[in-house]
Design an enzyme around this catalytic site. Sequence first.
Site, PDB file in Angstrom:
ATOM      1  N   CYS A 100       1.380  -0.037   0.854  1.00 29.48           N
ATOM      2  CA  CYS A 100       2.666   0.796   0.753  1.00 29.48           C
ATOM      3  C   CYS A 100       3.264   1.121  -0.274  1.00 29.48           C
ATOM      4  O   CYS A 100       3.731   2.125  -0.713  1.00 29.48           O
ATOM      5  CB  CYS A 100       4.056   0.060   1.626  1.00 29.48           C
ATOM      6  SG  CYS A 100       3.187  -0.153   3.548  1.00 29.48           S
ATOM      7  N   CYS A 134       4.176  -4.947   2.061  1.00 25.11           N
ATOM      8  CA  CYS A 134       2.698  -4.287   2.338  1.00 25.11           C
ATOM      9  C   CYS A 134       2.146  -3.693   1.043  1.00 25.11           C
ATOM     10  O   CYS A 134       2.800  -2.634   0.464  1.00 25.11           O
ATOM     11  CB  CYS A 134       2.904  -3.219   3.483  1.00 25.11           C
ATOM     12  SG  CYS A 134       2.029  -1.851   3.508  1.00 25.11           S
TER      13      CYS A 134
END
Length: 121
Positions: A39, A36
């Site tokens: 993230c 991600c």
Amino acid sequence: MHHPLVFDVTEQDFTEKVLEASRKRPVMVDFWADWCPPCRVLTPVLEKVAHGLHGEVLLAKVEVDDNMRLAGRYQLRGFPTVILFTGGEEVGRFSGARTEQQVRAFLVDHLSGTASAATAP
């Protein structure tokens, strides 16, 4: 017992390291995944805020691919998602990358005085 400001959490120790610990001081939980990109942007921001608050707020990191039941328990729909716990209860959450100022504002909004340093530059 001394806790580091930033630490990893799994399904097995979530109750102790997050829910029980949040009875003493707030715990932000970063639900993230290696695949991600947002993230990877948010993690250093959260770590900087946690270190800047000198232990007033702890940061627990949950890698969701290894802890899918936790993601399901909190009905997470996207990553990263940050959930703030105090007194063993969820008091706020946000999803997606945020700036340091936005994370501090989130803490101020949801802690109302318990993390006074959250307003410090």
